[in-house]
Motif scaffolding. Sequence first.
Motif, PDB file in Angstrom:
ATOM      1  N   LYS A   1      -4.404   2.436 -13.276  1.00 29.73           N
ATOM      2  CA  LYS A   1      -4.792   3.846 -13.097  1.00 29.73           C
ATOM      3  C   LYS A   1      -3.622   4.678 -13.628  1.00 29.73           C
ATOM      4  O   LYS A   1      -2.468   4.309 -13.396  1.00 29.73           O
TER       5      LYS A   1
ATOM      6  N   GLU B   1      -2.816  -2.071 -10.154  1.00 24.47           N
ATOM      7  CA  GLU B   1      -3.433  -2.578  -8.927  1.00 24.47           C
ATOM      8  C   GLU B   1      -3.358  -4.109  -8.907  1.00 24.47           C
ATOM      9  O   GLU B   1      -3.101  -4.723  -9.947  1.00 24.47           O
TER      10      GLU B   1
ATOM     11  N   GLU C   1       1.397  11.604  -3.170  1.00 24.11           N
ATOM     12  CA  GLU C   1       1.053  13.028  -3.118  1.00 24.11           C
ATOM     13  C   GLU C   1       1.620  13.731  -4.343  1.00 24.11           C
ATOM     14  O   GLU C   1       2.810  13.601  -4.657  1.00 24.11           O
TER      15      GLU C   1
ATOM     16  N   THR D   1       0.859  -1.194   0.000  1.00 25.49           N
ATOM     17  CA  THR D   1       0.000   0.000   0.000  1.00 25.49           C
ATOM     18  C   THR D   1       0.894   1.243   0.000  1.00 25.49           C
ATOM     19  O   THR D   1       1.852   1.324   0.755  1.00 25.49           O
TER      20      THR D   1
ATOM     21  N   GLY E   1      -2.938  16.745  -5.027  1.00 28.22           N
ATOM     22  CA  GLY E   1      -3.562  16.150  -3.850  1.00 28.22           C
ATOM     23  C   GLY E   1      -2.947  14.830  -3.440  1.00 28.22           C
ATOM     24  O   GLY E   1      -1.928  14.405  -3.983  1.00 28.22           O
ATOM     25  N   VAL E   2      -3.630  14.181  -2.454  1.00 23.88           N
ATOM     26  CA  VAL E   2      -3.108  12.935  -1.875  1.00 23.88           C
ATOM     27  C   VAL E   2      -4.081  11.787  -2.159  1.00 23.88           C
ATOM     28  O   VAL E   2      -5.294  11.983  -2.138  1.00 23.88           O
ATOM     29  N   SER E   3      -3.536  10.602  -2.443  1.00 25.11           N
ATOM     30  CA  SER E   3      -4.399   9.423  -2.626  1.00 25.11           C
ATOM     31  C   SER E   3      -3.652   8.195  -2.126  1.00 25.11           C
ATOM     32  O   SER E   3      -2.432   8.237  -1.927  1.00 25.11           O
ATOM     33  N   LYS E   4      -4.381   7.099  -1.926  1.00 22.23           N
ATOM     34  CA  LYS E   4      -3.792   5.870  -1.393  1.00 22.23           C
ATOM     35  C   LYS E   4      -4.115   4.719  -2.348  1.00 22.23           C
ATOM     36  O   LYS E   4      -5.242   4.626  -2.834  1.00 22.23           O
ATOM     37  N   TYR E   5      -3.133   3.876  -2.634  1.00 23.12           N
ATOM     38  CA  TYR E   5      -3.365   2.741  -3.529  1.00 23.12           C
ATOM     39  C   TYR E   5      -2.683   1.511  -2.977  1.00 23.12           C
ATOM     40  O   TYR E   5      -1.549   1.595  -2.494  1.00 23.12           O
TER      41      TYR E   5
ATOM     42  N   GLU F   1       1.046   5.679  -0.270  1.00 21.82           N
ATOM     43  CA  GLU F   1       0.357   6.972  -0.283  1.00 21.82           C
ATOM     44  C   GLU F   1       1.058   7.841  -1.315  1.00 21.82           C
ATOM     45  O   GLU F   1       2.289   7.938  -1.314  1.00 21.82           O
TER      46      GLU F   1
END
Length: 341
Positions: A250, A224, A180, A176, A184-188, A178
Motif C-alpha cells: 500500500k 503487508e 495518522e 500492527t 486521517g487514521v488507519s491501522k495496518y 496505527e
Amino acid sequence: MNERMKKIKFVVNPISGTQSKELILNLLDGKIDKARYSWEVVYTERAGHAVEIAAKAAEEKTDIVVAIGGDGTINEIARSLVHTDTALGIIPCGSGNGLARHLHIPMEPKRALEVLNEGCMDVIDYGKINGTDFFCTCGVGFDAFVSLKFALAGKRGLLTYLEKTLQESLKYEPETYELETENGVSKYKAFLIACGNASQYGNNAYIAPQATLTDGLLDVTILEPFTVLDVPSLAFQLFNKTIDQNSRIKTFRCKQLCIRRTTPGVVHFDGDPMETDANINIQLIQGGLRVVVPRAPEKDAANVLQRAQEYMNGIKLMNEAIVDNITDKNKKILKKLTKKV
Ligand SMILES: Nc1ncnc2c1ncn2[C@@H]1O[C@H](COP(=O)(O)OP(=O)(O)OP(=O)(O)O)[C@@H](O)[C@H]1O
C-alpha cells in the motif's frame, strides 16, 4: 569573469563501503578544477565526527562539504548543512549509496569529481524522525530490524546485506501499527513501513519508486504480510522500480506521519538503527539542503545488467536461506519425533 575561488572540504569515512579511499584522494590533484576550487581533506575518527566537521565548515563559510562515504556519512554531514549556504557534495563510497543513486551522481569517483567541477546546484527536501534528520529513507519493521542486525554484524557490502535480509525475513513477525497523517487514521499489520524522501534504500532497491526530493512530501510504502511465494515478485519489483504495483503493497503521500506501535522498538534512518518509544513522529521539510548534482543526469545502461545481477544474487541467497530454514525445521521435527518414540 572574476569568480571567487570556492572552498571544498572532503570528509572521508575510512570504514564506509569496501572501496579504497586513498585511490579516490589520489585523483583530486589531477581532476579538481584548480582555477575555481581550493580544498582540504579530513578523515573522520569516529561515528558522529562528520557532524562536527561539517558544522565547523559551514561556520567557516566553506562552499561545499563533500562526503566520501555512504548514506550514514552523508546523513552526518547534511544534518549540519541544512538551512545554511554550504552545499553537500557526494563521492559515493558506501555500501548502498541511496541518495547518490537517486541524484544520478556517478558511482565512478572520476566522474563524480567531474560533477563537482560542473558545480550545478539543487535544493532538496529532508525529513525528521522523532527529531533526527534523514535524507534518503527511514522506517520501522523489518528493514529497521535488519539495519540493527547489520550494524551489529559489523561487515559491510551488498552481499552481506542481501544475505542478512533474506535470512532474517523468514523469521520476522509482522507488527500492527496505527498510522495518522493530515488525512486521517488507519491501522495496518505490516512487515515494514518505509518513508521515502528519496526513492531507494540504496543499491537500486526502490522501496518508494515514485518519491522525488523536491515535492515536500513523504512517500510511504507499507508492505503487508506475505508468503515465501511472494518473495520473487517482490524482489524483482523492488529492483525494477515497480514495487508499488504489488498486491501486498500500500502506498500514500503525506507531509506528516505518526506511527504508533504497541511497544518501544527500533527504527532506522538512512540505514542506521535507533531506539525510539512507541510513538514515532515523521515530518518532511521542504527545500532545506543545497546539493551539487549532475547538470545532465545520464541514464546508465549498466544499471539494467547490475540490477539483473543483484536480483540473481538475491534469488540465490534466498534459496540458500530457504534450504537452511527447511533443514532447521526438519531437524526440529525429527527431534520431536524421536523424543516421542
Ligand atoms: N572513523 C570512523 N570510525 C567508525 N565509524 C565511523 C567513522 N566515521 C564514520 N563512522 C560511521 O560509519 C557509519 C557507516 O558509514 P556509511 O553509512 O557512510 O557507510 P556504509 O554503511 O558502508 O554506506 P551506506 O550507508 O551507503 O550503505 C556511519 O553511520 C558513521 O557514523
